[in-house]
Motif scaffolding. Structure first.
Motif, PDB file in Angstrom:
ATOM      1  N   PRO A  52       0.798  -1.236   0.000  1.00  0.00           N
ATOM      2  CA  PRO A  52       0.000   0.000   0.000  1.00  0.00           C
ATOM      3  C   PRO A  52       0.823   1.275   0.000  1.00  0.00           C
ATOM      4  N   TRP A  53       2.049   1.232   0.512  1.00  0.00           N
ATOM      5  CA  TRP A  53       2.850   2.455   0.579  1.00  0.00           C
ATOM      6  C   TRP A  53       3.396   2.883  -0.776  1.00  0.00           C
ATOM      7  N   LEU A  54       3.187   2.077  -1.840  1.00  0.00           N
ATOM      8  CA  LEU A  54       3.699   2.422  -3.163  1.00  0.00           C
ATOM      9  C   LEU A  54       2.739   3.269  -3.983  1.00  0.00           C
ATOM     10  N   TRP A  55       1.527   3.485  -3.484  1.00  0.00           N
ATOM     11  CA  TRP A  55       0.526   4.102  -4.364  1.00  0.00           C
ATOM     12  C   TRP A  55       0.902   5.492  -4.856  1.00  0.00           C
ATOM     13  N   PRO A  56       1.591   6.369  -4.094  1.00  0.00           N
ATOM     14  CA  PRO A  56       1.922   7.677  -4.670  1.00  0.00           C
ATOM     15  C   PRO A  56       2.844   7.574  -5.879  1.00  0.00           C
ATOM     16  N   GLU A  57       3.589   6.465  -5.994  1.00  0.00           N
ATOM     17  CA  GLU A  57       4.516   6.323  -7.098  1.00  0.00           C
ATOM     18  C   GLU A  57       3.822   5.898  -8.393  1.00  0.00           C
ATOM     19  N   ILE A  58       2.600   5.383  -8.301  1.00  0.00           N
ATOM     20  CA  ILE A  58       1.941   4.906  -9.514  1.00  0.00           C
ATOM     21  C   ILE A  58       0.645   5.633  -9.815  1.00  0.00           C
ATOM     22  N   TRP A  59       0.038   6.282  -8.812  1.00  0.00           N
ATOM     23  CA  TRP A  59      -1.160   7.077  -9.083  1.00  0.00           C
ATOM     24  C   TRP A  59      -0.691   8.486  -9.425  1.00  0.00           C
ATOM     25  N   GLN A  60      -0.637   8.814 -10.681  1.00  0.00           N
ATOM     26  CA  GLN A  60      -0.161  10.118 -11.128  1.00  0.00           C
ATOM     27  C   GLN A  60      -1.351  10.976 -11.544  1.00  0.00           C
ATOM     28  N   ALA A  61      -1.253  12.277 -11.275  1.00  0.00           N
ATOM     29  CA  ALA A  61      -2.358  13.185 -11.596  1.00  0.00           C
ATOM     30  C   ALA A  61      -2.362  13.535 -13.079  1.00  0.00           C
ATOM     31  N   ASN A  62      -3.570  13.722 -13.609  1.00  0.00           N
ATOM     32  CA  ASN A  62      -3.680  14.327 -14.925  1.00  0.00           C
ATOM     33  C   ASN A  62      -3.210  15.768 -14.827  1.00  0.00           C
ATOM     34  N   PRO A  63      -2.749  16.374 -15.913  1.00  0.00           N
ATOM     35  CA  PRO A  63      -2.173  17.722 -15.847  1.00  0.00           C
ATOM     36  C   PRO A  63      -3.098  18.760 -15.226  1.00  0.00           C
ATOM     37  N   GLN A  64      -4.400  18.612 -15.399  1.00  0.00           N
ATOM     38  CA  GLN A  64      -5.326  19.635 -14.917  1.00  0.00           C
ATOM     39  C   GLN A  64      -5.646  19.478 -13.426  1.00  0.00           C
ATOM     40  N   VAL A  65      -5.179  18.415 -12.797  1.00  0.00           N
ATOM     41  CA  VAL A  65      -5.505  18.160 -11.393  1.00  0.00           C
ATOM     42  C   VAL A  65      -4.386  18.682 -10.502  1.00  0.00           C
ATOM     43  N   LYS A  66      -4.734  19.489  -9.519  1.00  0.00           N
ATOM     44  CA  LYS A  66      -3.732  20.098  -8.649  1.00  0.00           C
ATOM     45  C   LYS A  66      -3.201  19.125  -7.598  1.00  0.00           C
ATOM     46  N   ASN A  67      -4.050  18.270  -7.054  1.00  0.00           N
ATOM     47  CA  ASN A  67      -3.613  17.393  -5.977  1.00  0.00           C
ATOM     48  C   ASN A  67      -4.306  16.033  -6.091  1.00  0.00           C
ATOM     49  N   PRO A  68      -3.592  15.011  -6.587  1.00  0.00           N
ATOM     50  CA  PRO A  68      -4.215  13.699  -6.756  1.00  0.00           C
ATOM     51  C   PRO A  68      -4.391  12.948  -5.447  1.00  0.00           C
ATOM     52  N   HIS A  69      -3.809  13.470  -4.359  1.00  0.00           N
ATOM     53  CA  HIS A  69      -3.854  12.762  -3.084  1.00  0.00           C
ATOM     54  C   HIS A  69      -5.155  12.980  -2.330  1.00  0.00           C
ATOM     55  N   LEU A  70      -5.986  13.882  -2.815  1.00  0.00           N
ATOM     56  CA  LEU A  70      -7.226  14.184  -2.112  1.00  0.00           C
ATOM     57  C   LEU A  70      -8.388  13.455  -2.765  1.00  0.00           C
ATOM     58  N   ALA A  89     -15.845  11.863  -9.384  1.00  0.00           N
ATOM     59  CA  ALA A  89     -16.074  12.729  -8.231  1.00  0.00           C
ATOM     60  C   ALA A  89     -17.424  12.474  -7.582  1.00  0.00           C
ATOM     61  N   GLY A  90     -17.424  12.424  -6.244  1.00  0.00           N
ATOM     62  CA  GLY A  90     -18.648  12.287  -5.483  1.00  0.00           C
ATOM     63  C   GLY A  90     -19.216  13.651  -5.124  1.00  0.00           C
ATOM     64  N   PRO A  91     -20.064  13.722  -4.108  1.00  0.00           N
ATOM     65  CA  PRO A  91     -20.748  14.976  -3.777  1.00  0.00           C
ATOM     66  C   PRO A  91     -19.870  16.017  -3.103  1.00  0.00           C
ATOM     67  N   ARG A  92     -18.685  15.628  -2.600  1.00  0.00           N
ATOM     68  CA  ARG A  92     -17.776  16.572  -1.940  1.00  0.00           C
ATOM     69  C   ARG A  92     -18.415  17.239  -0.714  1.00  0.00           C
ATOM     70  N   GLN A  93     -19.177  16.480   0.032  1.00  0.00           N
ATOM     71  CA  GLN A  93     -19.814  17.021   1.236  1.00  0.00           C
ATOM     72  C   GLN A  93     -19.040  16.672   2.498  1.00  0.00           C
ATOM     73  N   GLU A  94     -18.013  15.827   2.359  1.00  0.00           N
ATOM     74  CA  GLU A  94     -17.190  15.423   3.496  1.00  0.00           C
ATOM     75  C   GLU A  94     -15.774  15.932   3.295  1.00  0.00           C
ATOM     76  N   ALA A  95     -14.995  15.902   4.366  1.00  0.00           N
ATOM     77  CA  ALA A  95     -13.579  16.239   4.265  1.00  0.00           C
ATOM     78  C   ALA A  95     -12.845  15.111   3.542  1.00  0.00           C
ATOM     79  N   PRO A  96     -11.710  15.393   2.877  1.00  0.00           N
ATOM     80  CA  PRO A  96     -10.963  14.331   2.199  1.00  0.00           C
ATOM     81  C   PRO A  96     -10.443  13.320   3.210  1.00  0.00           C
ATOM     82  N   ILE A  97     -10.286  12.085   2.744  1.00  0.00           N
ATOM     83  CA  ILE A  97      -9.767  11.063   3.644  1.00  0.00           C
ATOM     84  C   ILE A  97      -8.254  11.207   3.745  1.00  0.00           C
ATOM     85  N   THR A  98      -7.686  10.644   4.793  1.00  0.00           N
ATOM     86  CA  THR A  98      -6.264  10.789   5.032  1.00  0.00           C
ATOM     87  C   THR A  98      -5.604   9.419   5.058  1.00  0.00           C
ATOM     88  N   GLY A  99      -4.309   9.396   5.347  1.00  0.00           N
ATOM     89  CA  GLY A  99      -3.569   8.141   5.288  1.00  0.00           C
ATOM     90  C   GLY A  99      -3.812   7.229   6.468  1.00  0.00           C
TER      91      GLY A  99
END
Length: 374
Positions: A52-70, A89-99
């Motif tokens: 699971p700790w490898l996901w930032p290395e393979i989940w890359q953002a599309n150019p128009q996305v500022k932060n793929p981690h949220l 994208a969902g309804p965005r009514q909650e805070a983003p999840i964390t690690g």
């Protein structure tokens, strides 16, 4: 619970690069997954990857996305193809999840600090009506705040533990002095080096108050109006200024940025238990910013290999079967994997980490290695 989380309106569209071919995918992952409240990035990544700790290395953002981690509760993750992961994208009514689950680490974010020294901090010299203890609505009288201004807010803290080598933890008394004999509990601890070093003092939050009067003239103590109805304040407790958001709320799992020498990092303490802990328990480790550790750093935790007597060659030996160090007549066994832990709060020489998963308890003195160590 940590109530104030900053929401971000960016839509996370996540793309797996060609590196994904070399990554071990989890064969049991679903084609789609709806993010739920209470999820963590680690848990969701474990559905897709064996590491699971490898996901930032393979989940890359599309150019128009500022932060793929949220990513947010309600987002729909799709893994229909090995070369593409998308998030609807969902309804965005909650805070983003964390690690990590914030409820498990909240006390260590808000209520604990590790400092190099505390002797020069302001301290409580007396309490309203000469009480032995004081709480919300009562006054504490403090020395050492002569340069402060009325209206400033302070945490009342209490020294609890000294982290050091070779004895990893020693309890502190009401004056902040080491309790005689407390370090003897760790006589079987294998220190990371032969040198003696104090790594820091843990200060636990007791209360919070606002300064109402500053010492002046014949009055030598400042007045702190206590606000918290939790723990009671007593003479000798120390004061630290209240800090606004002194910690991170987003923890992105990643491997250590800096290699450490074998045996350099060890488990100093296991909170809320005596010497061992499992998933969702917090450990203190003997390394911090000085060693290049930051929030989100993932380590594997290992039981050091035993040094056992060779009974085939010395059947009549009376020596103990298990020793802390190698020696003549002993066979050194390999280290054994115990768990993975992720750092969520870093100080100069000490860090707190949350055990994420494991196969056996993580114990005091176990060594920390790279998450991919074999």
């Amino acid at each position: 619970m940590l109530k104030q989380l900053r929401t971000v309106a960016a839509v996370a569209m996540l793309t797996v690069t060609t590196y994904a071919v070399a990554v071990e995918m989890n064969g049991t992952h679903p084609d789609t997954y709806v993010v739920r409240k209470g999820d963590t990035l680690w848990d969701i990544s474990a559905r897709f990857l064996k590491k699971p700790w490898l996901w930032p290395e393979i989940w890359q953002a599309n150019p128009q996305v500022k932060n793929p981690h949220l990513i947010y509760p309600g987002d729909v993750l799709s893994l229909a193809y090995l070369d593409r992961v998308t998030a609807q994208a969902g309804p965005r009514q909650e805070a983003p999840i964390t690690g990590v689950p914030l409820s498990d680490v909240e006390p260590f974010l808000r209520n604990l600090n590790v400092v190099d020294s505390f002797e020069d901090l302001p301290y409580v010299v007396g309490l309203e009506d000469n009480r032995l203890r004081a709480s919300s609505g009562q006054k504490a009288y403090v020395v050492g705040l002569d340069a402060a201004q009325p209206g400033q807010r302070y945490m009342v803290v209490r020294p609890t533990v000294r982290f050091a080598q070779p004895k990893p933890t020693e309890d502190l008394d009401s004056r902040g002095k080491v309790t005689p004999g407390s370090g003897n509990l760790w006589s079987s601890y294998v220190a990371s080096s032969d040198r003696k070093e104090v790594l820091g003092y843990e200060l636990a939050k007791v209360n919070v108050g606002t300064l109402t009067h500053v010492a002046s003239g014949d009055v030598q103590a400042s007045t702190l109006q206590l606000e918290d109805s939790g723990s009671e304040v007593r003479r000798g407790d120390r004061l630290m200024p209240v800090q606004i958001n002194p910690y991170d709320l987003q923890f992105i799992p990643h491997a250590p940025a800096t290699a450490t020498a074998p045996g350099q990092l060890r488990v100093l303490a296991v909170t809320d238990t005596f010497t061992s802990g499992g998933p969702r328990d917090v450990i203190a480790i003997s390394g911090g910013a000085r060693e290049g550790i930051n929030n989100g750093t993932v380590f594997s935790v290992w039981r050091n290999g035993s040094h056992v007597s060779d009974r085939m060659h010395s059947p009549g030996s009376s020596r103990a079967d298990d020793a802390l160090k190698a020696g003549a007549g002993r066979i050194s066994l390999p280290d054994e994997y115990a768990a993975h832990a992720m750092v969520f709060r870093t100080f100069d020489k000490v860090s707190y980490a949350l055990i994420m998963e494991g196969t056996k308890p993580a114990r005091l003195g176990y060594e920390l290695k790279h998450p991919d160590a074999q």
